[in-house]
Design a protein around this motif. Structure first.
Motif, short mmCIF file in Angstrom:
data_model
loop_
_atom_site.label_atom_id
_atom_site.label_comp_id
_atom_site.label_asym_id
_atom_site.label_seq_id
_atom_site.Cartn_x
_atom_site.Cartn_y
_atom_site.Cartn_z
N ILE A 111 4.92 6.68 11.45
CA ILE A 111 5.63 6.94 10.20
C ILE A 111 4.72 7.01 8.98
O ILE A 111 5.00 7.76 8.04
CB ILE A 111 6.73 5.89 9.96
N ASN A 112 3.61 6.26 8.98
CA ASN A 112 2.77 6.25 7.77
C ASN A 112 2.04 7.57 7.55
O ASN A 112 1.43 7.77 6.50
CB ASN A 112 1.78 5.07 7.79
N GLN A 113 2.08 8.46 8.54
CA GLN A 113 1.48 9.78 8.38
C GLN A 113 2.53 10.89 8.39
O GLN A 113 2.19 12.07 8.34
CB GLN A 113 0.45 10.02 9.49
N GLN A 114 3.79 10.49 8.45
CA GLN A 114 4.88 11.46 8.47
C GLN A 114 5.65 11.52 7.16
O GLN A 114 6.28 12.53 6.85
CB GLN A 114 5.85 11.12 9.61
N GLU A 164 9.37 -3.46 20.85
CA GLU A 164 9.65 -2.27 21.65
C GLU A 164 8.41 -1.38 21.56
O GLU A 164 8.24 -0.65 20.58
CB GLU A 164 10.87 -1.53 21.11
N PRO A 165 7.53 -1.45 22.54
CA PRO A 165 6.28 -0.68 22.48
C PRO A 165 6.53 0.81 22.25
O PRO A 165 7.53 1.37 22.69
CB PRO A 165 5.65 -0.94 23.85
N SER A 166 5.60 1.43 21.52
CA SER A 166 5.72 2.84 21.18
C SER A 166 4.40 3.53 21.42
O SER A 166 3.32 2.95 21.24
CB SER A 166 6.13 2.97 19.70
N GLY A 167 4.47 4.79 21.81
CA GLY A 167 3.26 5.58 21.97
C GLY A 167 2.65 5.97 20.64
O GLY A 167 1.55 6.55 20.60
N GLU A 168 3.33 5.63 19.53
CA GLU A 168 2.85 6.02 18.21
C GLU A 168 1.81 5.05 17.65
O GLU A 168 1.11 5.38 16.70
CB GLU A 168 4.04 6.07 17.23
N VAL A 169 1.72 3.86 18.24
CA VAL A 169 0.80 2.85 17.71
C VAL A 169 0.49 1.83 18.79
O VAL A 169 1.33 1.56 19.66
CB VAL A 169 1.42 2.15 16.47
N GLU A 170 -0.71 1.28 18.74
CA GLU A 170 -1.06 0.19 19.66
C GLU A 170 -2.04 -0.74 18.96
O GLU A 170 -2.73 -0.34 18.00
CB GLU A 170 -1.67 0.73 20.95
N ALA A 171 -2.06 -1.98 19.41
CA ALA A 171 -2.93 -2.98 18.78
C ALA A 171 -4.38 -2.76 19.19
O ALA A 171 -4.67 -2.49 20.36
CB ALA A 171 -2.48 -4.38 19.19
N GLY A 194 0.83 -1.20 0.00
CA GLY A 194 0.00 0.00 0.00
C GLY A 194 0.86 1.25 0.00
O GLY A 194 1.74 1.41 0.86
N GLN A 195 0.63 2.14 -0.96
CA GLN A 195 1.39 3.39 -1.07
C GLN A 195 0.68 4.45 -0.22
O GLN A 195 -0.33 5.02 -0.63
CB GLN A 195 1.48 3.82 -2.53
N THR A 196 1.22 4.73 0.96
CA THR A 196 0.48 5.56 1.91
C THR A 196 0.28 6.99 1.42
O THR A 196 -0.72 7.63 1.77
CB THR A 196 1.20 5.59 3.28
N ASP A 197 1.21 7.51 0.61
CA ASP A 197 1.03 8.88 0.12
C ASP A 197 -0.17 8.98 -0.81
O ASP A 197 -0.80 10.05 -0.92
CB ASP A 197 2.30 9.38 -0.58
N ILE A 198 -0.52 7.88 -1.46
CA ILE A 198 -1.70 7.85 -2.32
C ILE A 198 -2.95 7.50 -1.52
O ILE A 198 -3.99 8.15 -1.63
CB ILE A 198 -1.50 6.85 -3.48
N LEU A 199 -2.83 6.48 -0.68
CA LEU A 199 -4.00 5.98 0.06
C LEU A 199 -4.50 6.97 1.10
O LEU A 199 -5.69 6.97 1.45
CB LEU A 199 -3.65 4.65 0.74
N LEU A 200 -3.61 7.81 1.62
CA LEU A 200 -4.01 8.73 2.69
C LEU A 200 -4.17 10.17 2.20
O LEU A 200 -4.13 11.11 3.00
CB LEU A 200 -2.97 8.68 3.83
N LYS A 201 -4.36 10.34 0.91
CA LYS A 201 -4.55 11.70 0.40
C LYS A 201 -5.74 12.40 1.04
O LYS A 201 -5.72 13.62 1.26
CB LYS A 201 -4.72 11.66 -1.12
N ASP A 202 -6.77 11.61 1.34
CA ASP A 202 -7.95 12.21 1.97
C ASP A 202 -7.88 12.16 3.50
O ASP A 202 -8.83 12.53 4.19
CB ASP A 202 -9.23 11.52 1.49
N GLY A 203 -6.74 11.67 4.03
CA GLY A 203 -6.55 11.61 5.48
C GLY A 203 -7.31 10.51 6.18
O GLY A 203 -7.32 10.45 7.41
N ASN A 204 -7.92 9.61 5.42
CA ASN A 204 -8.74 8.55 6.01
C ASN A 204 -7.89 7.30 6.26
O ASN A 204 -7.53 6.59 5.32
CB ASN A 204 -9.91 8.22 5.08
N LEU A 205 -7.59 7.03 7.53
CA LEU A 205 -6.76 5.88 7.87
C LEU A 205 -7.43 4.55 7.54
O LEU A 205 -6.76 3.52 7.42
CB LEU A 205 -6.40 5.91 9.36
N GLU A 206 -8.74 4.56 7.36
CA GLU A 206 -9.44 3.32 7.03
C GLU A 206 -9.09 2.83 5.63
O GLU A 206 -9.43 1.70 5.26
CB GLU A 206 -10.95 3.51 7.17
#
Length: 589
Positions: free
Chosen positions: A412-415, A481-488, A385-397
Motif C-alpha cells: 500500500i505505501n507504493q500504491q 495474515e501473511p501477505s506476498g506484498e511484504v515480509e520481515a 511519515g508521509q509516503t507521497d513525500i518521502l517516496l518522491k524519488d522512489g527510494n524505499l530507504e
C-alpha cells in the motif's frame, strides 16, 4: 498406624475384581495378569517398604522418597498455588501414575485440602483411598462416575484443591497428531472451573514412558495397561521434572465463552510450559545507559509553539493540546520528544542507551505531540511519515520501516499516499489516563481531516521484550495474515509448539482468546499492548512480526488501517466534525 486398625494394601487385580477371584479359572487369569503387569513385584516392594500402613500424606511422601523420584520445579508450585479458595490443578499424563502421586505429595505440603480425581485401579493402594475420588475412565456412563463428579464439585465448593488429569489416560502416540501426547481431554475440568468459579493452575510434566511401552500401545491400546505399573517401577531413580504455570483466574477464564474453547485453552496452557519450545530473548545489545539529556526548558517550548501556524494546532481537551510540526519548525521540541522517548522506552526494555532516542528520520517525518497547557509538559507523541513525500524519488530507504520489512511494489505505501506510524509513547505519569491515547488519536484524526489524501495508516506495534516469547507467538499466530506484498527482513522465529498450533488454528476467530492466552501467560497479568487493542478496534490488518535491529531487537507487528472502513463510532470520536468531509473526499477522487 496400628495394624489392628489398618488392612494392608493388596496390590493385585484380585482386589479390583473380588467377585472374579471366587472362580478358579478367573482367579488363575488374574494371577497371571498380576505377573504380566508387574503388580506382584510392586506388592513385594510395598511389603518390604517403610510406607506400608502410613497415613496418606506420609505414604505419598515416603513412596516418592523410596522410589528415588524427586520432583524438580517445586518452588514454582509453592509460588503459584493459591493458599486459599477453590483450585483445580490440570496436568498432562505422560507416565500414568507416579506423576499424580508426586504432584499430590507436593501440593499437600502447601495445602491440606487436596483431592485427586483418579482411575479406580489406584484403589489397590488402601492408604491413598481417602486422597482419591475414583472414576472409571473405561466406562464413562458408569453411575459411580456421576457420584465422583458430584464429589469433585462438593470438594471445590468447600474451597478445596482438586488435581485432574483431563485425558483420563496415559499419554501415547496419537496417530492423528503424529506425536506422543495426551489423548483428547475430557471437559470436566472446564465445567468444574466454570460452575465452581475455581482458579486453575496448569502443570506440565516432562518426558514420556519407554519406547517399548509406546510401541506396544500402538500395536494394541490395551497393552499399555499391562505395562503401566512396570513403567512406574522403571522410573525408580529418575527425576520428575515439573513446570508450573500462572494461576488462571475466573476473570481470565470468563473471556472464553464456550466450555469447549476453555477446555482446549487449558490444554494449550499446560503444553505451552513444555521447555522444548521455550525461547529466551537474546541478551540486550545495549548494556550501558547514558544519563538522559537535560530537558530543553519550558521557554523554548513556549517560543516554538507560538511560532507554529495556527492550523498545526489540531485539538484541545481538558487542559491538553495536540499539535503537529516538522523538525525545522520545532527543533527544540523534537529534542524534548527524543529525550522523553528514550525515558519511556527504557521502561519497556527498548531504550537505545543514548541520552535521547533520535535518528535521521526525525528530520523528515511529521511529529504529532501533546502539550499540557499550563505546565508546558510534553506528555506524548507519535511520528508519522508521509509516503507521497518521502517516496518522491522512489527510494524505499527513506522509510524507517524499510529497515525492518521488505516492501514489494504492490504494498500500500507504493500504491497510494499513506502515513507510516511509529515511535509512539505516553509518559509514565499519564499512561493510565484516558486522555493521553485519546488525544494522540484525536490528533491523527484532525491531521487526516486536513490532509484527506491519507486514507491508510500503516506501521508497527512494538511488543516489549518484557512479554514472554510465548505471548508474542500467540499474537503472531492469532492476528497476522501473511501477505506476498511484504515480509520481515529479520523474522520472529521461535520453535513451533504443535499444541499451540492446534489451538490457534481452531480458535483464532474466537473473541477473547488472545487476551486469555496472554493474561494467562504473563506473570504480572498484563494483556496485549494498549496500542494493539486500539488498532484492533479500527479493524487493522496485521501482516507479520519483524525484529527491529535499530530498536534493541524489539519485535514489531506490521499492520495497516483503511480509515474510511473503520467503525463509524471510532471515526466520529477521532475525526469529529471533519468526518463527513473526509469521507466525501473518497467519493470525489
Amino acid at each position: 498406624m496400628n495394624s489392628n486398625q489398618f488392612e494392608p494394601s493388596n496390590i493385585s487385580l484380585h482386589s479390583l475384581y473380588p467377585n472374579l477371584s471366587k472362580h478358579f479359572l478367573y482367579k488363575y487369569i488374574l494371577s497371571v495378569g498380576d505377573k504380566l503387569m508387574g503388580l506382584d513385584k510392586l506388592q513385594t516392594i510395598y511389603d518390604n517398604s517403610d510406607f506400608k500402613g502410613l497415613p496418606y500424606k506420609e505414604f505419598a511422601d515416603t513412596l516418592i522418597s523410596e522410589f528415588k523420584t524427586p520432583v524438580v520445579g517445586v518452588d514454582n508450585l509453592q509460588a503459584n498455588l493459591p493458599k486459599i479458595g477453590p483450585v483445580i490443578i490440570v496436568a498432562n499424563h505422560p507416565f500414568g501414575c507416579i506423576e499424580g502421586i508426586a504432584l499430590a505429595s507436593e501440593v499437600m505440603k502447601i495445602r491440606g485440602d487436596v483431592k485427586v480425581l483418579a482411575n479406580k485401579a489406584l484403589a489397590m493402594f488402601r492408604e491413598l483411598q481417602s486422597l482419591f475420588i475414583f472414576i472409571d475412565p473405561l466406562k464413562p456412563k458408569e453411575p459411580t462416575n456421576m457420584k465422583a463428579l458430584k464429589d469433585c464439585r462438593r470438594h471445590l465448593n468447600s474451597d478445596g484443591v482438586l488435581i485432574l488429569f483431563p485425558s483420563g489416560k496415559v499419554s501415547e502416540f496419537e496417530s492423528s497428531k503424529k506425536r506422543v501426547c495426551d489423548g483428547d481431554w475430557n471437559r470436566v475440568a472446564a465445567h468444574l472451573a466454570r460452575s465452581c468459579e475455581a482458579k486453575v493452575v496448569p502443570v506440565f510434566f516432562e518426558g514420556t514412558n519407554s519406547s517399548q511401552f509406546l510401541l506396544l500401545a500402538r500395536i494394541w491400546s490395551k497393552l499399555k495397561l499391562v505395562m503401566l505399573f512396570r513403567e512406574m517401577m522403571n522410573r525408580r531413580g529418575s527425576t520428575i521434572n515439573m513446570k508450573v504455570g500462572r494461576v488462571l483466574t475466573p476473570e481470565i477464564l470468563s473471556s472464553l465463552k464456550d466450555v469447549g474453547a476453555m477446555n482446549d485453552y487449558l490444554r494449550a496452557q499446560v503444553y505451552a510450559l513444555d521447555p522444548k519450545y521455550q525461547y529466551s530473548w537474546p541478551a540486550d545489545k545495549t548494556t550501558k545507559m547514558l544519563p538522559l539529556a537535560e530537558s530543553i526548558g519550558k521557554s523554548k517550548i513556549s517560543e516554538e509553539l507560538l511560532q507554529l501556524p495556527k492550523e498545526q494546532k489540531l485539538a484541545s481537551y481538558k487542559g491538553f493540546t495536540v499539535y503537529y510540526g516538522y523538525q525545522h519548525q520545532i527543533s527544540n521540541i523534537v529534542l524534548e520528544i527524543a529525550r522523553e522517548r528514550e525515558r519511556v522506552f527504557r521502561l519497556h526494555n527498548e531504550g537505545s542507551g543514548n541520552a535521547m532516542d533520535t535518528d535521521s528520520f526525525d528530520a523528515t517525518y511529521v511529529h504529532l505531540f501533546i502539550i499540557q497547557d499550563q505546565t508546558l509538559d510534553l506528555i506524548g507523541a507519535y511520528r508519522m511519515g508521509q509516503t507521497d513525500i518521502l517516496l518522491k524519488d522512489g527510494n524505499l530507504e527513506n522509510l524507517y520501516l524499510s529497515k525492518m520489512f521488505s516492501f514489494k511494489a504492490n504494498f500500500i505505501n507504493q500504491q497510494e499516499p499513506c502515513l507510516e506510524m511509529g515511535r509512539s509513547f505516553i509518559v509514565p505519569e499519564h499512561q493510565k489516563s484516558f486522555y493521553g491515547l485519546y488525544l494522540l488519536w484525536r490528533g491523527i484524526g484532525e491531521f487526516v481531516v486536513k490532509h484527506p489524501q491519507y486514507r491508510r495508516l500503516y506501521g508497527t506495534v512494538s511488543i516489549s521484550k518484557l512479554y514472554s516469547s510465548n505471548s508474542v507467538e500467540y499474537m503472531n499466530r492469532i492476528l497476522t495474515e501473511p501477505s506476498g506484498e511484504v515480509e520481515a527482513n529479520y523474522p520472529f522465529n521461535v520453535p513451533n509448539n504443535p499444541e499451540l498450533e492446534d489451538f490457534t488454528s481452531k480458535h483464532r476467530e474466537h473473541n477473547g482468546v488472545l487476551s486469555a492466552l496472554v493474561c494467562g501467560t504473563e506473570l504480572d497479568g498484563k494483556d496485549i499492548p494498549v496500542l494493539m487493542k486500539q488498532y484492533q478496534k479500527l479493524g487493522a490488518r496485521y501482516y507479520c512480526i519483524g525484529i527491529d535491529r535499530s530498536f534493541n531487537d524489539t519485535p514489531g507487528m506490521l499492520l495497516s488501517v483503511h480509515l474510511p472502513s473503520a467503525p463509524n463510532k471510532s471515526l466520529k470520536q477521532y475525526l469529529s466534525n471533519g468526518l463527513d468531509g473526509y469521507l466525501a473526499y473518497k467519493k470525489e477522487h
